[in-house]
Write a protein that holds these residues in place. Structure first.
Motif, short mmCIF file in Angstrom:
data_model
loop_
_atom_site.label_atom_id
_atom_site.label_comp_id
_atom_site.label_asym_id
_atom_site.label_seq_id
_atom_site.Cartn_x
_atom_site.Cartn_y
_atom_site.Cartn_z
N TRP A 150 47.11 142.63 106.56
CA TRP A 150 47.20 141.15 106.62
C TRP A 150 46.96 140.59 105.22
CZ3 TRP A 150 43.10 137.08 107.90
CH2 TRP A 150 43.71 135.82 108.07
N ASN A 151 47.84 139.67 104.84
CA ASN A 151 47.80 139.10 103.49
C ASN A 151 47.23 137.67 103.46
OD1 ASN A 151 49.83 137.80 104.80
ND2 ASN A 151 51.45 138.32 103.33
N ALA A 152 46.45 137.29 104.49
CA ALA A 152 45.77 135.99 104.55
C ALA A 152 46.74 134.82 104.60
CB ALA A 152 44.80 135.82 103.39
N LEU A 153 47.91 135.03 105.20
CA LEU A 153 48.85 133.94 105.45
C LEU A 153 48.91 133.66 106.94
CD1 LEU A 153 51.85 134.92 103.12
CD2 LEU A 153 49.90 133.44 102.60
N ASP A 154 49.21 132.40 107.30
CA ASP A 154 49.35 132.06 108.72
C ASP A 154 50.77 132.29 109.18
OD1 ASP A 154 50.87 129.90 107.84
OD2 ASP A 154 49.30 128.40 108.21
N ASN A 155 51.07 131.89 110.41
CA ASN A 155 52.40 132.11 110.99
C ASN A 155 53.50 131.38 110.25
OD1 ASN A 155 51.78 133.91 113.11
ND2 ASN A 155 51.08 132.24 114.41
N TYR A 156 53.13 130.38 109.43
CA TYR A 156 54.12 129.58 108.71
C TYR A 156 54.21 129.95 107.24
CZ TYR A 156 53.45 126.91 112.97
OH TYR A 156 53.34 126.54 114.29
N GLY A 157 53.50 131.02 106.87
CA GLY A 157 53.54 131.46 105.49
C GLY A 157 52.59 130.73 104.56
N VAL B 18 45.63 137.53 114.80
CA VAL B 18 44.45 137.06 114.06
C VAL B 18 44.11 135.65 114.54
CG1 VAL B 18 43.52 136.46 111.79
CG2 VAL B 18 45.03 138.45 112.04
N TYR B 19 42.82 135.43 114.86
CA TYR B 19 42.35 134.13 115.32
C TYR B 19 41.29 133.59 114.35
CZ TYR B 19 44.31 135.49 119.87
OH TYR B 19 45.14 135.89 120.89
N ASP B 20 41.17 132.25 114.32
CA ASP B 20 40.01 131.69 113.62
C ASP B 20 38.81 131.71 114.55
OD1 ASP B 20 40.19 129.49 115.30
OD2 ASP B 20 41.11 128.18 113.82
N ILE B 21 37.67 131.28 114.06
CA ILE B 21 36.44 131.42 114.82
C ILE B 21 36.42 130.50 116.04
CG2 ILE B 21 35.12 129.65 113.59
CD1 ILE B 21 33.92 133.16 114.75
N GLN B 22 37.30 129.45 116.04
CA GLN B 22 37.40 128.57 117.21
C GLN B 22 38.36 129.11 118.26
OE1 GLN B 22 37.64 127.04 113.99
NE2 GLN B 22 35.44 126.64 114.11
N GLY B 23 39.00 130.25 117.98
CA GLY B 23 39.92 130.84 118.94
C GLY B 23 41.36 130.40 118.79
N HIS B 24 41.69 129.68 117.70
CA HIS B 24 43.07 129.27 117.48
C HIS B 24 43.86 130.41 116.83
CE1 HIS B 24 40.87 125.25 117.04
NE2 HIS B 24 41.42 125.27 118.25
N GLU B 25 45.08 130.62 117.33
CA GLU B 25 45.91 131.66 116.74
C GLU B 25 46.28 131.29 115.30
OE1 GLU B 25 50.39 133.45 117.19
OE2 GLU B 25 49.21 133.20 119.05
N ILE B 26 46.07 132.23 114.39
CA ILE B 26 46.41 132.03 112.98
C ILE B 26 47.65 132.82 112.59
CG2 ILE B 26 45.60 132.31 110.60
CD1 ILE B 26 44.18 130.11 112.18
N ARG B 27 47.70 134.10 112.99
CA ARG B 27 48.84 134.94 112.61
C ARG B 27 49.08 135.99 113.68
NH1 ARG B 27 51.04 136.85 107.66
NH2 ARG B 27 52.89 138.07 108.19
N SER B 28 50.31 136.07 114.14
CA SER B 28 50.72 137.15 115.04
C SER B 28 51.25 138.28 114.17
CB SER B 28 51.81 136.66 116.00
OG SER B 28 52.27 137.73 116.80
N LEU B 29 50.52 139.42 114.16
CA LEU B 29 50.89 140.54 113.28
C LEU B 29 51.88 141.49 113.93
CD1 LEU B 29 47.37 141.33 111.78
CD2 LEU B 29 49.25 140.10 110.70
N PHE B 30 51.82 141.60 115.26
CA PHE B 30 52.79 142.48 115.94
C PHE B 30 52.80 142.16 117.42
CE2 PHE B 30 54.09 146.26 118.24
CZ PHE B 30 55.29 146.55 117.60
N GLN B 31 53.99 142.21 118.00
CA GLN B 31 54.19 142.13 119.45
C GLN B 31 55.39 142.99 119.79
OE1 GLN B 31 54.21 137.68 120.04
NE2 GLN B 31 52.80 138.19 121.70
N GLY B 32 55.16 144.06 120.57
CA GLY B 32 56.27 144.92 120.94
C GLY B 32 55.80 146.26 121.46
#
Length: 586
Positions: A552-559, A527-541
């Motif tokens: 997605w529960n609207a939390l960022d990578n740091y909770g 999930v990215y914000d509109i500026q292209g910054h990573e907000i949340r990595s939901l899956f990699q594998g």
């Protein structure tokens, strides 16, 4: 009119006495100045006017024209005016026009001087410490301009080679649109002047910060560039910084506001007094928790309506920058949704000779309520389901009670089916109280994780744009057996890559989207914000071919909860890449 100008101020709490102020600003004679934005009222009256200042000269032998007040780019510019002093020539000058200058002769000293330049048409009187010292009383008519007014330097700091800024300290600057007599000047020196009867009254009583406030009520505030604050006859150390936090709060909550201290440098802060104000008296301070940096300190506080008084002191100075204390407030039920400021009104450090600057905070109050409690209905807790060739085309039918909330918000439901051992979760977002989950989906998921059976826990959450309420009797368990179907033949596989639109959209705080993989793939979902910054990595594998669902529960990578706005969710594989937009509401 004149009686109003020099009336004696006797009201408690109004302190307009010219000689009573303890603070002043020291100007270096070159780069220091205070800038007040242009206003026509600051051009002085067309026929009468007065400039009144309190100054202390640093070098009584300096042969240079020190600008005290200036609304003029050059000394010979026909527009504007300036009041200046040349200690080396024993001259105080009021300059207007470009031909005639009014002058006074005086004996420079290192003491404070009260200087008044007052005029009626082209005739000027200049008083020094109450005495008329005028030696040349004629000026040209003052012509208006659109320049800012400078204190301590020539407007725009663009003068000729003989021009200089003020080298010394200034306590007060007052502008009137009336001429004063010598008796009226003496009356003001003895008894003060009501700032509200002036065009502008800069009392220099802040003691810290970079804003010089106009007490006239006309709000001709100035910005301080360079000069340093003095207290009595000693320069003040750089101000200590204080900041109140801003917090999100719900009605009925107890919430904590942090009070920070910064820029301590080598200052030994031994005691503090704060006057704070809330915008509503119903937000109540109920407690205070001191930080470890002020061990051994004691405190007391009191609140009367919107005014809060806090005093604290200790045997050792504040140890470090950071959180000074935590203030605990109760936000009452029924307070309308709004932002309620929490402001510094005054700060006293030690004995008051240390300046401070502050940044206020507040409460972002939300008067909202969670969905009412509700219950799961079917399938009942402990239900056994055997998925076979004959039943794989059927659906699991899940049902629960409908609920509402006090605010009549639109509600959605999140259905979760999660393996007891946490290998997987199937999640659905719905706007009703019945869900159909294909047995095929359950089988495909269990097949992917190598399961022939096991316990699935199911539960439902009701949520609105602000809150989540889980069922009051869940989760319930389902015993699933798919052993008779555990062959590749029974797995339904997609033939194309796909990424669905999230649902619901807009959402808060939970949304879901699906994707299909026709072949084994390395998958990244971010999930990215509109500026292209990573907000949340939901899956990699690595994922096997199949149908998948992501929540997605609207939390960022740091909770941390993210702010409302537009977001992008993006899937990337070796042979497929796609993004879609979703909107988070608050």
């Amino acid at each position: 009119m004149k009686q109003m100008i020099y009336q004696v101020i006797i009201l408690i709490g109004i302190i307009p006495i010219l000689f009573g102020q303890e603070y002043s600003l020291e100007f270096n004679g070159s780069t220091d100045y205070i800038e007040i934005p242009h206003n026509n009222e600051l051009n002085l009256g067309t026929s009468q006017g007065t400039i009144m200042v309190r100054i202390k000269i640093n070098d009584i032998y300096e042969d240079s024209y020190n600008r005290i007040v200036s609304k003029k780019l050059f000394w010979n510019d026909p527009e504007g005016y300036e009041l200046e002093v040349n200690p080396g020539q024993n001259i105080i000058t009021l300059v207007a026009g470009n031909d005639n200058f009014a002058r006074a002769s005086f004996t420079p000293t290192e003491d404070w001087m009260h200087v008044v330049a007052t005029f009626n048409n082209s005739t000027v009187s200049i008083f020094v410490n109450g005495d008329n010292m005028t030696i040349d009383d004629n000026i040209d008519a003052i012509e208006n301009n659109n320049l800012p007014l400078y204190i301590g330097n020539i407007t725009g700091s663009a003068g000729d080679s003989a021009a200089a800024g003020f080298n010394g300290r200034i306590k007060e600057v007052v502008i009137l649109n009336d001429e004063l007599s010598q008796a009226e000047v003496q009356e003001i020196m003895d008894n003060g002047i009501d700032p509200t009867n002036t065009v502008a009254f800069w009392g220099f009583d802040e003691g810290a910060g970079n804003i010089l406030h106009d007490a006239s009520g006309n709000n001709y505030h100035g910005t301080i560039h360079g000069p340093g604050w003095w207290y009595n006859d000693a320069p003040m150390v750089d101000p200590v910084h204080f900041e109140l936090g801003s917090v999100d709060a719900r009605t009925g909550d107890t919430t904590v506001v942090e009070l920070h201290i910064d820029e301590l440098q080598d200052i030994s802060v031994m005691s503090l007094e704060f006057d704070l104000s809330t915008s509503v008296g119903s937000i109540e301070l109920i407690g205070l928790d001191l930080s470890p940096g002020i061990d051994g300190w004691s405190y007391e506080f009191n609140q009367v309506d919107t005014s809060i008084m806090i005093a604290m002191a200790g045997p050792d100075p504040v140890a470090s920058n950071g959180v000074l204390c935590e203030l605990m407030f109760v936000v009452p039920f029924g307070l309308p949704t709004d932002y309620y400021p929490l402001q510094f009104e005054s700060i006293v450090i030690n004995n008051g000779n240390i300046g401070s600057v502050s940044e206020s905070g507040g409460f972002d109050v939300l008067d909202k309520h969670p969905p009412y409690p509700f219950s799961l209905e079917s399938p009942s807790d402990g239900t056994v389901i055997n998925i076979t060739d004959a039943s794989v085309g059927l659906n699991l039918i899940a049902q629960w009670e409908q609920t509402t909330d006090m605010d009549n918000d639109t509600l959605y439901y999140y259905l979760s089916l999660q393996s007891e051992s946490n290998e997987f979760e199937i999640g659905l977002v719905l706007d009703g109280t019945t869900a159909l989950i294909p047995y095929q989906t359950i089988y495909d998921t269990m097949y992917y994780y190598g399961l022939t059976g096991g316990t699935i826990l199911w539960n439902v959450a009701a949520f609105d744009p602000y809150d989540v309420t889980w069922s009051d009797n869940g989760p319930w368990s389902l015993s699933i057996d798919v052993s008779s179907l555990h062959t590749d033949f029974n797995v339904s596989m997609p033939t194309n890559y796909a990424l669905s639109q999230n649902y619901p959209n807009p959402f808060n705080p939970i949304t879901q989207f699906n994707y299909d993989l026709p072949e084994e793939s390395m998958v990244t979902i971010i999930v990215y914000d509109i500026q292209g910054h990573e907000i949340r990595s939901l899956f990699q594998g690595l994922k096997q071919p199949g149908h998948y669902s992501v929540t997605w529960n609207a939390l960022d990578n740091y909770g941390n909860p993210v702010s409302a706005g537009l977001y992008l969710y993006h899937i990337q594989t070796e042979h497929f890449s796609k993004s879609k937009k979703m909107i988070l509401l608050k």
